[in-house]
Design an enzyme around this catalytic site. Structure first.
Site, PDB file in Angstrom:
ATOM      1  CB  SER A 179      -0.952  -0.063   1.193  1.00 41.66           C
ATOM      2  OG  SER A 179      -1.971   0.868   1.063  1.00 41.66           O
ATOM      3  CG  ASP A 236      -6.357  -2.192  -3.917  1.00 45.59           C
ATOM      4  OD1 ASP A 236      -5.395  -2.814  -3.448  1.00 45.59           O
ATOM      5  OD2 ASP A 236      -6.801  -1.135  -3.416  1.00 45.59           O
ATOM      6  CG  HIS A 242      -5.624  -2.365   0.349  1.00 46.69           C
ATOM      7  ND1 HIS A 242      -5.141  -1.855  -0.832  1.00 46.69           N
ATOM      8  CD2 HIS A 242      -5.004  -1.683   1.334  1.00 46.69           C
ATOM      9  CE1 HIS A 242      -4.248  -0.897  -0.555  1.00 46.69           C
ATOM     10  NE2 HIS A 242      -4.151  -0.790   0.753  1.00 46.69           N
TER      11      HIS A 242
END
Ligand SMILES: *[C@@H]1O[C@H](CO)[C@@H](O)[C@H](O)[C@H]1NC(C)=O
Ligand SMILES: *[C@@H]1O[C@H](CO)[C@@H](O)[C@H](O)[C@H]1NC(C)=O
Ligand SMILES: *[C@@H]1O[C@H](CO)[C@@H](O)[C@H](O)[C@H]1NC(C)=O
Ligand SMILES: *[C@@H]1O[C@H](CO)[C@@H](O)[C@H](O)[C@H]1NC(C)=O
Length: 362
Positions: free
Chosen positions: A177, A274, A332
């Site tokens: 991320s 995502d 994610h």
């Protein structure tokens, strides 16, 4: 045993239950960055930076895996002050644990983690809110917050070089991320720190956030990235050729533009569904309906369209230089060692390690 929740139509499936079995305990103590305060390598609240490190053994003694933690960005004074004050680990090291468990691809178990178990392994907590790019000398005159993510990255690297990374034979900079974005931003800088003949590559996970004017949320990412440039002073960490070419320097924080200027091999691993991509590039409701499996036809269409935009924005280059793994699970952040068999009998870990070690991928 968890089951795979299959979504009707092509909307992917939930990934979370797919962690491969738990590795044995691997407790790793904290290391404080040497001279962190003197070097200005401090979190939003001014506390010195730290990392968790376990030394490599045997054949892995000269190999290095560095993982940068993620956790979004803080993009204005209020936002960053709140991370510094109430954000726990997201703006400070004062509540960091004295030791943490290394799991997934940081695990030291040879059966669970055959490619990296004996490498030097490093977990870098994220406390700067800028994907390790902030570089402002003076504390904020209103809030006393410090914007110094880039100095944390640099001082951490100095520490690791002095622990033997200057003799690295293989090295991998990863992150997830916001930490995955950092791994792309710093990939060439990391390469330059290491011996010329070392194998050096980067693995950003869950970080390929796309820029596409027609998407309702693209303004949201643009605002966030403008915040990094204006508040944290991040532009200096971006490739000068990119910032001088694009209409705004903040656009160079979008991987599709940034990676055009990164010469070190990068492997992109991401879900085409995502959750952050959907929440921010479309609307929060689209992510909510996807997870609870009750999207309207219009929402499904918008999510599918976004998926095409993601695929269209991927780099088109030789496999030596760019690896890409896009899955269709709703996720994610995701584990490196997942039990998903993605191509034939191969897991993501199998495919990535073939690419990393230059075998079998052509
Ligand atoms: C892994 O590290 C832990 C300490 O965190 C140690 O007790 C254990 O023996 C190590 N396991 C292997 C297989 O090296
Ligand atoms: C930290 O500072 C001391 C004293 O100034 C110096 O000797 C040492 O090399 C520094 N360590 C690092 C990693 O910068
Ligand atoms: C500002 O933060 C620094 C640490 O970064 C601290 O030493 C100083 O006391 C703080 N000043 C105010 C006015 O809070
Ligand atoms: C600061 O940013 C957050 C999002 O990260 C936003 O919700 C908030 O409205 C912004 N505040 C100001 C004062 O701009």
């Amino acid at each position: 045993m968890a089951t795979i929740a299959t979504l009707i139509l092509v909307l992917g499936f939930i990934l979370t239950p797919l962690h491969a079995q738990t590795p044995p305990p691997n407790n790793v103590p904290i290391s404080w960055v040497q001279n962190a305060t003197a070097k200005g390598a401090v979190c939003l609240d001014g506390t010195p930076s730290a990392y968790y490190f376990q030394q490599g053994q045997g054949e892995g003694a000269n190999n290095w895996l560095i993982f940068l933690q993620g956790g979004g960005w803080c993009v204005n004074q209020t936002d960053c002050l709140s991370r510094a004050t109430y954000g726990g680990g997201s703006g400070s090291t004062k509540n960091l644990r004295q030791s943490i468990q290394f799991g997934d691809f940081l695990s030291n178990s040879s059966t669970y983690n055959p490619d990296f178990y004996n490498w030097n392994r490093v977990y870098v907590p994220y406390c700067d809110g800028s994907s390790f790019t902030g570089d402002i000398e003076a504390p904020d005159s209103v809030t006393n917050v410090t914007y110094r993510g880039a100095r944390i990255f640099k001082a951490t690297m100095d520490d690791l070089l002095s622990r033997g990374m200057d003799c690295a034979q293989n090295a991998l900079l990863s992150g997830s991320s916001a930490g995955g974005l950092a791994a792309m931003i710093h990939c060439d800088r990391f390469r330059e720190l290491l011996p010329l003949f070392a194998r050096v590559k980067c693995l950003p996970l869950a970080a390929y956030f796309v820029h596409e004017e027609k998407l309702p949320g693209s303004r949201y990412f643009e605002l966030a990235f403008d915040g990094l440039i204006n508040l944290h002073g991040s532009a200096g960490m971006l490739p000068p050729l990119c910032t001088s070419t694009m209409s705004r320097p903040s656009l160079c924080l979008f991987p599709q533009y940034l990676l055009q200027f990164v010469t070190t091999p990068v492997f992109i691993a991401m879900s085409s569904f995502d959750q952050i991509q959907i929440k921010w590039n479309l609307f929060r409701e689209d992510e909510v309906c996807l997870v609870s499996q009750n999207c309207t036809d219009d929402q499904k269409e918008a999510i599918q369209e976004l998926r095409y935009d993601v695929l269209a924005a991927l780099p088109k280059a030789l496999p030596l230089f760019r690896g890409i793994w896009i899955m269709n699970c709703i996720a994610h952040e995701f584990p490196y060692h997942s039990r998903l068999k993605v191509i034939g009998d191969k897991t993501f870990a199998d495919i990535f390690s073939d690419w990393y070690f230059d075998c079998n991928y052509l």
